[in-house]
Design a protein around this motif. Structure first.
Motif, PDB file in Angstrom:
ATOM      1  N   CYS A   8       0.833  -1.212   0.000  1.00 57.24           N
ATOM      2  CA  CYS A   8       0.000   0.000   0.000  1.00 57.24           C
ATOM      3  C   CYS A   8       0.865   1.258   0.000  1.00 57.24           C
ATOM      4  O   CYS A   8       0.570   2.232  -0.704  1.00 57.24           O
ATOM      5  CB  CYS A   8      -0.930  -0.007   1.204  1.00 57.24           C
ATOM      6  N   PHE A   9       1.930   1.242   0.815  1.00 60.41           N
ATOM      7  CA  PHE A   9       2.847   2.382   0.843  1.00 60.41           C
ATOM      8  C   PHE A   9       3.477   2.582  -0.536  1.00 60.41           C
ATOM      9  O   PHE A   9       3.550   3.712  -1.037  1.00 60.41           O
ATOM     10  CB  PHE A   9       3.942   2.151   1.885  1.00 60.41           C
ATOM     11  N   GLY A  10       3.931   1.497  -1.166  1.00 61.46           N
ATOM     12  CA  GLY A  10       4.559   1.585  -2.481  1.00 61.46           C
ATOM     13  C   GLY A  10       3.622   2.088  -3.549  1.00 61.46           C
ATOM     14  O   GLY A  10       4.006   2.899  -4.402  1.00 61.46           O
TER      15      GLY A  10
ATOM     16  N   LEU B  50       2.078   6.257  -7.285  1.00 56.99           N
ATOM     17  CA  LEU B  50       0.902   6.670  -8.050  1.00 56.99           C
ATOM     18  C   LEU B  50       1.134   7.956  -8.835  1.00 56.99           C
ATOM     19  O   LEU B  50       0.761   8.057 -10.007  1.00 56.99           O
ATOM     20  CB  LEU B  50      -0.291   6.843  -7.098  1.00 56.99           C
ATOM     21  N   PHE B  51       1.773   8.937  -8.199  1.00 63.51           N
ATOM     22  CA  PHE B  51       2.029  10.217  -8.867  1.00 63.51           C
ATOM     23  C   PHE B  51       3.519  10.521  -8.964  1.00 63.51           C
ATOM     24  O   PHE B  51       3.919  11.685  -9.102  1.00 63.51           O
ATOM     25  CB  PHE B  51       1.313  11.355  -8.122  1.00 63.51           C
ATOM     26  N   LYS B  52       4.346   9.472  -8.891  1.00 66.93           N
ATOM     27  CA  LYS B  52       5.793   9.677  -8.947  1.00 66.93           C
ATOM     28  C   LYS B  52       6.231  10.090 -10.341  1.00 66.93           C
ATOM     29  O   LYS B  52       5.678   9.651 -11.348  1.00 66.93           O
ATOM     30  CB  LYS B  52       6.528   8.390  -8.547  1.00 66.93           C
ATOM     31  N   GLU B  53       7.214  10.951 -10.404  1.00 66.63           N
ATOM     32  CA  GLU B  53       7.842  11.332 -11.669  1.00 66.63           C
ATOM     33  C   GLU B  53       9.298  11.672 -11.401  1.00 66.63           C
ATOM     34  O   GLU B  53       9.674  12.058 -10.300  1.00 66.63           O
ATOM     35  CB  GLU B  53       7.135  12.521 -12.297  1.00 66.63           C
ATOM     36  N   LYS B  54      10.131  11.468 -12.405  1.00 59.82           N
ATOM     37  CA  LYS B  54      11.551  11.788 -12.255  1.00 59.82           C
ATOM     38  C   LYS B  54      11.730  13.295 -12.340  1.00 59.82           C
ATOM     39  O   LYS B  54      11.299  13.932 -13.302  1.00 59.82           O
ATOM     40  CB  LYS B  54      12.375  11.079 -13.330  1.00 59.82           C
ATOM     41  N   VAL B  55      12.368  13.847 -11.336  1.00 59.36           N
ATOM     42  CA  VAL B  55      12.566  15.295 -11.271  1.00 59.36           C
ATOM     43  C   VAL B  55      14.038  15.567 -11.024  1.00 59.36           C
ATOM     44  O   VAL B  55      14.632  15.006 -10.100  1.00 59.36           O
ATOM     45  CB  VAL B  55      11.728  15.931 -10.143  1.00 59.36           C
TER      46      VAL B  55
ATOM     47  N   PHE C 215      -1.586   6.570   2.167  1.00 60.11           N
ATOM     48  CA  PHE C 215      -1.550   8.040   2.190  1.00 60.11           C
ATOM     49  C   PHE C 215      -0.190   8.571   2.656  1.00 60.11           C
ATOM     50  O   PHE C 215       0.222   9.658   2.241  1.00 60.11           O
ATOM     51  CB  PHE C 215      -2.675   8.579   3.073  1.00 60.11           C
ATOM     52  N   VAL C 216       0.505   7.808   3.498  1.00 59.02           N
ATOM     53  CA  VAL C 216       1.866   8.193   3.881  1.00 59.02           C
ATOM     54  C   VAL C 216       2.772   8.184   2.656  1.00 59.02           C
ATOM     55  O   VAL C 216       3.538   9.122   2.415  1.00 59.02           O
ATOM     56  CB  VAL C 216       2.427   7.241   4.963  1.00 59.02           C
ATOM     57  N   GLY C 217       2.693   7.122   1.848  1.00 59.77           N
ATOM     58  CA  GLY C 217       3.467   7.060   0.608  1.00 59.77           C
ATOM     59  C   GLY C 217       3.124   8.186  -0.327  1.00 59.77           C
ATOM     60  O   GLY C 217       4.001   8.795  -0.961  1.00 59.77           O
TER      61      GLY C 217
END
Length: 417
Positions: free
Chosen positions: A67-69, A74-79, A343-345
């Protein structure tokens, strides 16, 4: 590619490293028949009951991590971090005058450390030898280690100036940082000591992708060093109490896993045994860090899940178990604990993206402290350890704020003139 990108220095990776304790513990306890950890032993439960709770704990740990992962990804992107400030105005003033705080901060921290050594242990060598017993020595001498934070703040102020000026890190700065590590270690606090250096290493890795492989080598080296120091701490404790050091003959898994020194299934067993499926604190423990800091000025006693469990089961001579992030989630939200970890993730990925996109070296350094001194250790401890981040960042921010006040005063005089 994994090291060249920022993935290794992401909240997911740092969280996962400490979370591995659950997997290692599952492997270790799978071969156990009666010894299921130091703290579980205080409960006097039947082996069959512990085994059943161990299985439930492992399943719960797997679900929470997934769930954390998902929440993080879900909204990760390389920045890529790019400085968005120019060295003028306040920052120009900062790099000219930061030494007026850094030098006295470092000197005050060192002098006070030397004074503490003599007051508590009769000298620096004795204090370093008995560093595991430092907490008892400080209590007996009735002194505080609060001024140590001058030294740590001085290092962070200096590090920020190095980045703004675009200068390479000198050997003298590295030496002073390592002294900060030793000051932390002399208190018997291994995790705080290594995360002090981790925060600086993460700052370099996140701002400059060319340094990531080199920082990774230092990271692994420092983790290995922490294990060595842990066994030295056991030896220090044996010397202090006059034992023969037989604790060093124990199996490494029994010491590290069974002793509750990592994220561990035995803590979850205690949680599931203690807290009923019909009760939930509904987020109240997430305010304990405020109670444990500001509350003490109003006569409030420290509160945490670990302290509650210690009062129920653990003798005074032993340390307190820690519920871990997912154990605390269960205490507060029961079977909805995995949803909370989602939600923590989610929160961690948004914080990460905001900082990286900001282009602010000040925010990046604060975030690096947060990543090292909270996210990295969060799987093992609980939200009360948020105070570790505050003690790392607040004195440093107060120093930056003081220099900013000087800047505004100088600017006002210049305008009036």
């Amino acid at each position: 590619m994994y090291l060249n990108d920022d993935d290794f220095y992401s909240p997911l990776s740092m969280f996962s490293i400490m979370y591995l304790g659950y997997a290692i513990g599952g492997f270790y306890y799978s071969g156990a028949t009666h010894n299921f950890g130091k703290f579980v032993g205080f409960l006097n439960l039947q082996s069959s009951t512990v085994v059943d709770l161990m299985r439930v704990s492992l399943i719960y740990a797997i679900i929470c991590f997934l769930c954390f992962g998902v929440g993080y990804s879900l909204f990760k992107e390389k920045v890529r971090f790019k400085d968005s400030f120019s060295i003028n105005g306040f920052w120009c003033f900062y790099v000219r005058y930061y030494r007026i705080l850094v030098i006295p901060f470092l000197i005050v921290g060192l002098v006070y450390w030397y004074w503490i050594a003599h007051v508590t242990a009769g000298g620096m060598l004795n204090m370093l030898m008995y560093f595991q017993a430092f907490r008892h020595l400080v209590e007996d001498a009735n002194v505080s280690t609060l001024p140590y934070h001058f030294y740590y703040a001085g290092i962070y102020l200096w590090l920020l100036a190095i980045h703004i000026k675009g200068e390479p890190v000198t050997k003298f700065f590295l030496f002073c940082s390592i002294v900060g590590l030793v000051i932390n270690l002399s208190q018997g606090r291994i995790t705080l000591a290594i995360t002090f250096l981790f925060s600086q290493m993460f700052f370099f890795a996140l701002k400059d992708e060319n340094l990531r492989k080199k920082v990774f080598i230092y990271f692994i080296s420092l983790m290995s060093f922490a294990f060595v120091v842990y066994f030295l701490r056991m030896l220090s404790n044996s010397l202090f109490i006059g034992a023969d050091g037989s604790a060093l003959d124990k199996n490494i898994f029994e010491v590290i896993i069974g002793g509750g020194n990592v994220a561990d299934l035995q803590q979850l067993v205690i949680i599931f045994h203690t807290y009923s499926v019909n009760e939930a604190n509904v987020g109240l423990t997430y305010f304990d860090w405020i109670r444990n800091t500001l509350g003490q000025f109003f006569g409030m006693k420290p509160s945490s899940i670990g302290l509650t469990i210690k009062q129920l089961y653990v003798p005074e001579s032993s340390g307190a178990p820690t519920p871990g992030a997912i154990g605390e989630a269960y205490v507060n939200f029961n079977i909805a604990g995995p949803l909370f970890m989602f939600f923590v993730g989610l929160a961690f990925t948004f914080i990460y993206k905001y900082v990286m996109k900001s282009g602010s070296p000040l925010l990046l350094l604060i975030y690096s402290i947060f990543l090292a001194r909270f996210i990295f250790i969060y799987p093992k401890v609980d939200s009360t350890m948020f105070i570790n981040f505050l003690w790392g960042a607040t004195p440093f921010l107060l120093g930056v704020g003081f220099i900013f006040i000087l800047f505004e005063l100088a600017k006002g005089k210049k305008i009036n003139a």
